[in-house]
Design an enzyme around this catalytic site. Sequence first.
Site, PDB file in Angstrom:
ATOM      1  CD  GLU D  60      -1.731  -2.460   1.209  1.00  0.00           C
ATOM      2  OE1 GLU D  60      -0.606  -2.666   1.773  1.00  0.00           O
ATOM      3  OE2 GLU D  60      -2.513  -3.323   0.942  1.00  0.00           O
ATOM      4  CG  HIS D 129     -11.641  -7.980   5.438  1.00  0.00           C
ATOM      5  ND1 HIS D 129     -10.722  -8.752   6.343  1.00  0.00           N
ATOM      6  CD2 HIS D 129     -11.110  -8.058   4.298  1.00  0.00           C
ATOM      7  CE1 HIS D 129     -10.074  -9.237   5.686  1.00  0.00           C
ATOM      8  NE2 HIS D 129      -9.871  -8.961   4.511  1.00  0.00           N
TER       9      HIS D 129
HETATM   10  C1  LIG Z   1      -1.763  -5.099   4.017  1.00  0.00           C
HETATM   11  C2  LIG Z   1      -2.810  -5.960   3.259  1.00  0.00           C
HETATM   12  N1  LIG Z   1      -3.114  -5.545   1.987  1.00  0.00           N
HETATM   13  C3  LIG Z   1      -4.099  -6.205   1.268  1.00  0.00           C
HETATM   14  C4  LIG Z   1      -4.520  -7.367   1.852  1.00  0.00           C
HETATM   15  C5  LIG Z   1      -5.590  -8.028   1.064  1.00  0.00           C
HETATM   16  N2  LIG Z   1      -5.100  -9.447   0.626  1.00  0.00           N
HETATM   17  C6  LIG Z   1      -5.316 -10.489   1.452  1.00  0.00           C
HETATM   18  S1  LIG Z   1      -4.752 -11.760   0.895  1.00  0.00           S
HETATM   19  C7  LIG Z   1      -4.187 -11.066  -0.666  1.00  0.00           C
HETATM   20  C8  LIG Z   1      -2.965 -11.563  -1.380  1.00  0.00           C
HETATM   21  C9  LIG Z   1      -2.135 -12.458  -0.737  1.00  0.00           C
HETATM   22  O1  LIG Z   1      -1.249 -12.916  -1.788  1.00  0.00           O
HETATM   23  P1  LIG Z   1      -0.125 -13.857  -1.319  1.00  0.00           P
HETATM   24  O2  LIG Z   1       0.929 -13.316  -0.310  1.00  0.00           O
HETATM   25  O3  LIG Z   1       0.525 -14.379  -2.686  1.00  0.00           O
HETATM   26  O4  LIG Z   1      -0.626 -14.947  -0.479  1.00  0.00           O
HETATM   27  P2  LIG Z   1      -1.571 -16.202  -1.099  1.00  0.00           P
HETATM   28  O5  LIG Z   1      -3.147 -15.751  -0.651  1.00  0.00           O
HETATM   29  O6  LIG Z   1      -1.410 -16.248  -2.709  1.00  0.00           O
HETATM   30  O7  LIG Z   1      -1.347 -17.376  -0.426  1.00  0.00           O
HETATM   31  C10 LIG Z   1      -4.533  -9.569  -0.424  1.00  0.00           C
HETATM   32  C11 LIG Z   1      -4.150  -8.691  -1.310  1.00  0.00           C
HETATM   33  C12 LIG Z   1      -4.233  -7.759   2.814  1.00  0.00           C
HETATM   34  N3  LIG Z   1      -4.550  -8.855   3.805  1.00  0.00           N
HETATM   35  N4  LIG Z   1      -3.256  -7.099   3.469  1.00  0.00           N
END
Ligand SMILES: Cc1ncc(C[n+]2csc(CCOP(=O)(O)OP(=O)(O)O)c2C)c(N)n1
Lengths: 345, 345, 327, 327
Positions: D60, D129
């Site tokens: 962010e 959320h």
């Molecule tokens: C700081 C933050 N920004 C946005 C989110 C929303 N969000 C939740 S999971 C995710 C994707 C995570 O991707 P990754 O780290 O590759 O883990 P995966 O879900 O693929 O295992 C996002 C954008 C969040 N949880 N935290």
Amino acid sequence: MALKTTEVEAKGGRSRHRSLGLSDEQALRIYEVMRLARAVDERMWLINRQGRAPFVISCQGQEGAQVGIAAALRPGSDWVAPYYRDAGVVLWFGMTARDQMLSFFARREDPNSGGRQMPGHFGSRRLHIVTGGSPVATQLLHAAGVALASKQRKEDAVTAAFFGEGAASQGDTHEAMNFAGIHKLAVLFVCENNGYAISVPQSQQMAIQNVADRAAGYGFPGVVVDGNDVLACYEVARQAVERARRGEGPTLIEAKTYRFTAHSSDDDDKRYRQAEEVAIWRQKDPIQRYATYLREAGTLLDPVEQEITERVNQQVEDATDYAEQAPDPTADDLTTFVFKQELKP
Amino acid sequence: MALKTTEVEAKGGRSRHRSLGLSDEQALRIYEVMRLARAVDERMWLINRQGRAPFVISCQGQEGAQVGIAAALRPGSDWVAPYYRDAGVVLWFGMTARDQMLSFFARREDPNSGGRQMPGHFGSRRLHIVTGGSPVATQLLHAAGVALASKQRKEDAVTAAFFGEGAASQGDTHEAMNFAGIHKLAVLFVCENNGYAISVPQSQQMAIQNVADRAAGYGFPGVVVDGNDVLACYEVARQAVERARRGEGPTLIEAKTYRFTAHSSDDDDKRYRQAEEVAIWRQKDPIQRYATYLREAGTLLDPVEQEITERVNQQVEDATDYAEQAPDPTADDLTTFVFKQELKP
Amino acid sequence: MAVKTVIEAIRDGMDEEMARDESVFLIGEDVGNRGGVFLASDGLYKKYGELRVIDSPLAESCIVGVAIGAAVNGMRPIAEIQFADFIAPAMNQIIEEAARFSYRTAGDFNLPMVIRAPWGGGVHGALYHSQSIEAMFAHVPGLKVVAPGTPADAKGLLKAAIRDPDPVLYLEHKRTYRLVKGEVPDGDGVVPIGKADVKRDGKDLSLIAYGLMLTYCLEVAEKLAADGISAEVLDLRTIRPIDRAAIIATARKTGKVLVVHEDTPFAGVAAEVMAIIMENAFDALDAPVMRVTGPDVPAMPFNHVLEEAFMPNPEKILAKARELAAV
Amino acid sequence: MAVKTVIEAIRDGMDEEMARDESVFLIGEDVGNRGGVFLASDGLYKKYGELRVIDSPLAESCIVGVAIGAAVNGMRPIAEIQFADFIAPAMNQIIEEAARFSYRTAGDFNLPMVIRAPWGGGVHGALYHSQSIEAMFAHVPGLKVVAPGTPADAKGLLKAAIRDPDPVLYLEHKRTYRLVKGEVPDGDGVVPIGKADVKRDGKDLSLIAYGLMLTYCLEVAEKLAADGISAEVLDLRTIRPIDRAAIIATARKTGKVLVVHEDTPFAGVAAEVMAIIMENAFDALDAPVMRVTGPDVPAMPFNHVLEEAFMPNPEKILAKARELAAV
Ligand SMILES: Cc1ncc(C[n+]2csc(CCOP(=O)(O)OP(=O)(O)O)c2C)c(N)n1
Ligand SMILES: Cc1ncc(C[n+]2csc(CCOP(=O)(O)OP(=O)(O)O)c2C)c(N)n1
Ligand SMILES: [Mg+2]
Ligand SMILES: [Mg+2]
């Protein structure tokens, strides 16, 4: 500097687990925890699709990396800082199917949060599982801090932090690895690279192939491992744990893997990935693959498999029944524990 | 992946600047700007020590890296996002000694901030100098954004962000390099590594020798250069600028250098570094060293040197007199420009 | 009892707590060998060594995030943010993590940690070395926020903060560091978090403040006394949890309240104090509650004319207090 | 005029502004191919291509910092934060950078940029959320903060925000996305930033709200009418700069004010509204101003019992409004 270990599988053949120092019992225990993680997860989807619970987030496809790596740690004395997919990690560390289901149904008895957090937000002081919130990557710094405390007290505990390749883009990831590198902390940074952060593919997340290559920038080794090969994961983690216990500092392990489900029950993965791609990866299911190995090794005999299946099903049934019946928190529970209170009311 | 170019000096001999495509005039202009940066800085310390102004933060010792690298850019169309030491950069980009002194005395006419910011907080929309605040490393993301806009409009401008090796520890540094790498943005990330972040030595800041080694983790080249060798800095920057203009993406340049003064007028560097260390580095003064080269090259003849000295002194005198007399803001100025207003009142 | 400055009181407080409890340690930028940019930790590195006085990398999220992890694993970290103005990179770790650990685990985790941050202006610190940050953090349930104004309170609240089982943001006003001197009780005096303190009794109107503004309000009360106006001065000391009872009591007692802070007004601490009085002592008011605050601009400018124009000072407070007294 | 949902109004607003001005672009997590996790940008990636609808890395501070840089260099970025709860990593870029660019350069720089953030609860979103973040940002001079409650305002304020020369935090309440429907004027309607809107006229008391709470307050006013109580409903729409005149006017008109928000109370928007009324309409009050807010706990829990206990709803607001009416 990133050491590729994708070829690890070739070595060892039919007694690979034994050459890694795992007894048959241990090898089967790993298998059972992977199965349990999967089975609980599948059940949660079923219940969610029936409208009986609002939200699921899955470990499916990543159990090999999770359990393989957790198995190299010592539950109880070592620490983990998992992320929301890490059902396999926390089950290895002592959470139960029932705990999972209590969290899934957000019951008062949910040991992670008393029904306050979404499923997948693990935490247990007793089990040495650092509580996780939703913001990604914060836990890497917590893991560094836990490891700092171990170093300050001259204890040999190792701490493993788990995160996705998306989370690797956060500033906190950088800051944590940098700090752990400087102080040679006993940390495993475990990136479960499943190729996507919700819809965003790795190519939009970073300009490199391997997250592990970043370790060089922090003065410690990075290792790429096939995350769907549970024994390979165990092997690299064991090496990293040994290194950490010797006081030589952190290791970044990147487990290449894939998630079988959508990001969560709120997501529609058809918007961003092809069914064929999912199908290809389903062929590489870490559980199937390990089962095949164990069968060929003569370790997973049919009756054993049957017992495991029964135990797993039993636990899932029991957990579901128990948790679905378990009471919700009451409105009075809304305002407790903003600060430490001596007793749970 | 980090390409070492510390040997660059060997090449070229007495006509090194010409072999780098610099005319004698250009080579002398670089020298003059370095001298001016130093002279203004020295004057500010003098005035500060006399109690006539509350704060100085210095470029001294780092002018080679600053002017050498800035000289590879095109003022007016290219952009810079400097940090507080970068007097050499902003003077090359069109700031004047007077501007510097107006800022030092925090006068209303200070073009950077109207007397609102501390000295060293440069900014000019007209000169394409992105305004800087005090929090370190934020400007790396701004630089990435400036470069993104250039890419979106298909312009070939290059943006250079400057920062210390301490700032490299911030999450923003990671996020900026990662983003610039993904989008192959025309950015130069220039780390002026002077070995300390206030009192904290590099060994407590990172576990590696070269910040430049981190570039590999973002998919672009990292280069280490002797920051006290202005021509070497120019050379690596020119290569990086060419690469950027070709659309091939960022480069991380690490200029190894040293600050001659305390961190700022509020600091006492005797608390954390030895006088001998400072003395050794003073022997490597980038201005002396360049002067020696230019003299040996026959470019800096005595009368030229004398003219330069006079011009520099003249500018410092004029700037000091002008700025010291210039009016302060009034209390009415306190509340203007919280938001955009069409005219400066 | 000895007379100390605020900065000495803070140094003593850390030193005594580190001597008393091996789990207490300090982490921050330049806190080691350098002793901190204000010398708050001068001597501690030599005394306690590199495992207990840690020069962090230049990364505030790291400082706080590591402190959280260490607190999870049995330590009692003091995380120093070099200037309050540089706390924003750590906001996510403070607000979304530290402040929610206990709540999100229904009490399974708690974080005994202190975040120390030098704040406030009047020191030629310009936009980024003068900020007031209390409102943003006080808004967040799950954090405790203290802002002592005297050496005795500085030491006593620091000890309380270090021993507290929950995360405490400890704000130390830079201008008070060497300006404000006072008796500090010997021995192990703890000032309880959550208790305001009537620093001067009065009956005609109440001045409510904290930090540097406490000193100014005491000065103003003195001047008002010369006019025959008896002003009570309530030192909040703790901003969160705020001492509602003390606020309501002074409002009911005098019927006229002036709240003073350096921070900008919108949804600041003064607004909350006004809301508390509105809700609990409306019937006792003889005049609307008033506030003197920093102006509604992003931060304090460097130039001395602008800095003076920004800072609340005894003259501005006195003028408003007289206005209130005259209603 | 067509009836639209809030989310449609937002999508239309972005689409029209992107069509109108080539310098407008969108950057955020999953905003591209995926069309955003709420489908706010559905179709825009196809329509405007990868240079104008950019899937950012999961960072962010990067999203906002890059937007700042792009705004410096002639673009008009819309930076999407996937959930308001994840804005904290960008706090430093928003508060210390974006909000201070104009001020710290005495107007030389300005940043025409929008930060969109879905906020608020009642969607089983749990602690991370469901958050309300308006007070923290509204406290910061140099930012504009809007929080529309209807589709027409959502579109009109989004257009105003995109065209504004300064950074605007645009808060979209997740629960209203598909719940709240309404007529949206055709054509290029801009709703000015800084103007509240009387959504219902009344004379006995005033309900002041924004976001989802507007819908609830309108429901409550309807119920109060059945009791013979005439409630005015003032929709703030913009939180910063707040419409002081409209607040003072309604307070003077009815003499009784109830402020409603989901955010926790301490130094929240309601506290500021109460302070404004205290300072400007004290003499016109027939009763103390009251507030209904989220509880004083870190964030909204997941379990539905706890979520309901947390959320202000028409019943809770009605009860308080009746209490106020009866004073
Ligand atoms: C700081 C933050 N920004 C946005 C989110 C929303 N969000 C939740 S999971 C995710 C994707 C995570 O991707 P990754 O780290 O590759 O883990 P995966 O879900 O693929 O295992 C996002 C954008 C969040 N949880 N935290
Ligand atoms: C976010 C942030 N934290 C702390 C500071 C205080 N501070 C100012 S300069 C500095 C050290 C910077 O070191 P480095 O980046 O190496 O640059 P140098 O001064 O050595 O050129 C620190 C800690 C700051 N400006 N910003
Ligand atoms: Mg992923
Ligand atoms: Mg440095």
